[in-house]
Design a protein around this motif. Structure first.
Motif, short mmCIF file in Angstrom:
data_model
loop_
_atom_site.label_atom_id
_atom_site.label_comp_id
_atom_site.label_asym_id
_atom_site.label_seq_id
_atom_site.Cartn_x
_atom_site.Cartn_y
_atom_site.Cartn_z
N ASP A 1 5.54 -1.03 -7.64
CA ASP A 1 5.44 -1.12 -6.19
C ASP A 1 5.84 -2.51 -5.71
N HIS A 2 5.39 -3.53 -6.43
CA HIS A 2 5.76 -4.90 -6.09
C HIS A 2 7.28 -5.09 -6.20
N ALA A 3 7.86 -4.55 -7.27
CA ALA A 3 9.31 -4.66 -7.46
C ALA A 3 10.06 -3.95 -6.34
N ALA A 4 9.55 -2.78 -5.93
CA ALA A 4 10.21 -2.04 -4.86
C ALA A 4 10.17 -2.82 -3.55
N ARG A 5 9.07 -3.50 -3.31
CA ARG A 5 8.95 -4.29 -2.08
C ARG A 5 9.91 -5.48 -2.10
N LEU A 6 10.32 -5.90 -3.30
CA LEU A 6 11.29 -6.99 -3.42
C LEU A 6 12.73 -6.48 -3.37
N GLY A 7 12.89 -5.16 -3.23
CA GLY A 7 14.22 -4.59 -3.09
C GLY A 7 14.74 -3.84 -4.29
N HIS A 8 13.98 -3.79 -5.37
CA HIS A 8 14.42 -3.04 -6.55
C HIS A 8 14.22 -1.54 -6.32
N THR A 9 15.11 -0.75 -6.82
CA THR A 9 14.98 0.71 -6.70
C THR A 9 14.96 1.40 -8.05
N ALA B 1 -1.89 2.64 -13.95
CA ALA B 1 -2.24 1.99 -12.68
C ALA B 1 -1.62 0.59 -12.62
N ASP B 2 -1.68 -0.14 -13.72
CA ASP B 2 -1.09 -1.48 -13.73
C ASP B 2 0.42 -1.43 -13.50
N ILE B 3 1.08 -0.50 -14.18
CA ILE B 3 2.54 -0.41 -14.05
C ILE B 3 2.93 0.12 -12.67
N ALA B 4 2.12 1.01 -12.11
CA ALA B 4 2.40 1.47 -10.74
C ALA B 4 2.35 0.29 -9.78
N GLY B 5 1.39 -0.61 -9.99
CA GLY B 5 1.31 -1.80 -9.15
C GLY B 5 2.52 -2.70 -9.32
N LEU B 6 2.96 -2.86 -10.56
CA LEU B 6 4.16 -3.68 -10.83
C LEU B 6 5.39 -3.08 -10.16
N MET C 1 -3.18 7.99 -4.14
CA MET C 1 -3.21 6.74 -4.90
C MET C 1 -4.57 6.60 -5.60
N THR C 2 -4.58 6.24 -6.88
CA THR C 2 -5.83 6.07 -7.60
C THR C 2 -6.50 4.76 -7.23
N GLU C 3 -7.82 4.68 -7.52
CA GLU C 3 -8.55 3.44 -7.28
C GLU C 3 -7.97 2.32 -8.12
N GLU C 4 -7.54 2.66 -9.37
CA GLU C 4 -6.99 1.64 -10.24
C GLU C 4 -5.69 1.07 -9.67
N ALA C 5 -4.86 1.95 -9.10
CA ALA C 5 -3.60 1.48 -8.54
C ALA C 5 -3.85 0.60 -7.32
N VAL C 6 -4.82 0.96 -6.51
CA VAL C 6 -5.17 0.13 -5.37
C VAL C 6 -5.63 -1.24 -5.84
N GLU C 7 -6.49 -1.26 -6.88
CA GLU C 7 -7.02 -2.52 -7.40
C GLU C 7 -5.90 -3.36 -8.00
N ALA C 8 -4.88 -2.69 -8.55
CA ALA C 8 -3.75 -3.40 -9.14
C ALA C 8 -2.75 -3.85 -8.08
N GLY C 9 -3.05 -3.53 -6.82
CA GLY C 9 -2.20 -3.98 -5.74
C GLY C 9 -0.92 -3.19 -5.61
N GLY C 10 -0.99 -1.89 -5.91
CA GLY C 10 0.24 -1.11 -5.88
C GLY C 10 0.06 0.25 -5.27
N ALA C 11 1.09 1.06 -5.43
CA ALA C 11 1.13 2.39 -4.87
C ALA C 11 0.94 3.43 -5.94
N ARG D 1 6.79 -12.33 -13.02
CA ARG D 1 5.99 -13.51 -12.71
C ARG D 1 5.51 -13.49 -11.26
N SER D 2 6.36 -13.00 -10.36
CA SER D 2 5.99 -12.90 -8.96
C SER D 2 4.82 -11.95 -8.78
N TRP D 3 4.84 -10.84 -9.54
CA TRP D 3 3.74 -9.86 -9.47
C TRP D 3 2.42 -10.48 -9.94
N LEU D 4 2.47 -11.20 -11.05
CA LEU D 4 1.25 -11.82 -11.56
C LEU D 4 0.76 -12.91 -10.60
#
Length: 318
Positions: free
Chosen positions: A54-62, A47-52, A1-11, A73-76
């Motif tokens: 990852d958030h979507a996957a945690r909400l059940g999206h595949t 990195a930003d989209i990886a974070g988005l 995982m990149t530093e940018e992805a970590v900072e964006a809150g994702g995988a 909006r939930s991600w932001l």
């Protein structure tokens, strides 16, 4: 995982569901090959989209086809609870909108889920700039040091003169080749963001400094791997951005009372002095390579702020 992805809150892509990871890879190739963005910009977008995702996957999206406005909006909102700045949130909202528009345009999603996604207004802090006398002192002091005729000294003066004369970005400066300088017409050919080409004029002081560097300095640093690079490091290779930033900060520190600014501060300074000297906003926009006039308008706030301070200091009824 990149530093940018970590900072964006994702995988990282390898931690996403396979359909999402595949689309993320396709999007990265699109940014590189079709939009021709810089490595830094591509890395930030991905990195930003990886974070988005990852958030979507945690909400059940595949799959990206399931992205909706509520998820965006939930991600932001999550980013906001993590203390991200309004500038960061605005940038990530933009990244999400660009991504979902690409998904819809390429048939990877049935609708553009981000079309109605708003952005928090970013705070625009007024950039620190040099006064005209401070800018003159900066280059005069560097020229005095270069009086010994050292190639590095001549190079430093030429770089400072060109940064201040043109307002080009530090990345644009280090990317210049010798043939990009038109010494007859006093213009430099610059490749800006998205590899967009523009011609930027410079004055006689910068022209003289460039002549000294090209005739007396650069030939003494050239090595087999120098290629056509305009500005060379001490070992003869194309100079990098970090070296230029170090130089600017060091030289600024030698100017009494001057704010601590880097190459981007010289870009702000050039734009401010152009507007204060009577240049119109559209011309400054073209010189700086801004895609939007709204970006250039920031400098009108700078000049107004400076005018207000001068008024308060000088007018008896201020």
């Amino acid at each position: 995982m990149t530093e940018e992805a970590v900072e964006a809150g994702g995988a990282g892509a390898d931690e996403l569901p396979e359909p999402m990871a595949r689309v993320l890879g396709e999007y990265e190739r699109h940014l590189v090959s079709e939009r021709d963005l810089t490595h830094h910009s591509v890395r930030a977008y991905v990195a930003d989209i990886a974070g988005l995702l990852d958030h979507a996957a945690r909400l059940g999206h595949t799959d990206v086809a399931g992205l909706d406005l509520r998820t965006l909006r939930s991600w932001l909102a999550k980013q906001q609870t993590l203390g991200r700045s309004r500038t960061t949130l605005a940038r990530r909202a933009t990244a999400a909108r660009v991504f979902t528009a690409w998904l819809a345009r390429t048939g990877r999603a049935p609708v553009d889920a981000g079309a109605s996604l708003g952005s928090p207004k970013a705070h625009h802090n007024l950039p620190a700039v040099l006064r005209v006398d401070e800018a003159d002192e900066l280059i005069r002091a560097a020229a005095e040091i270069a009086d010994d005729g050292s190639p590095v000294g001549l190079r430093d003066v030429a770089m400072l003169e060109l940064l201040y004369a043109t307002g080009i970005r530090v990345g644009e400066l280090v990317g210049l080749d010798v043939d990009d300088i038109d010494r007859d017409r006093f213009v430099v050919r610059v490749f800006g963001k998205g590899r967009k080409e523009r011609s930027v004029p410079f004055g006689r002081p910068a022209a003289r400094a460039l002549d000294f560097w090209l005739k007396q300095g650069r030939p003494r640093l050239v090595v087999e791997g120098s290629g056509s690079a305009l500005f060379l490091g001490a070992r003869g290779r194309r100079i990098d951005q970090r070296a230029v930033r170090t130089l600017v900060h060091r030289r600024i520190a030698e100017v009494p009372g001057a704010p601590d600014i880097g190459p981007h501060g010289l870009r702000h300074t050039a734009a401010t002095h152009l507007l204060e000297g009577g240049a119109d906003l559209r011309s400054v926009q073209e010189l700086l390579g801004h895609a939007s006039l709204a970006t250039t308008q920031l400098y009108t706030h700078v000049t107004t702020d400076r005018l207000r301070k001068a008024y308060q200091q000088a007018h008896p009824r201020a």
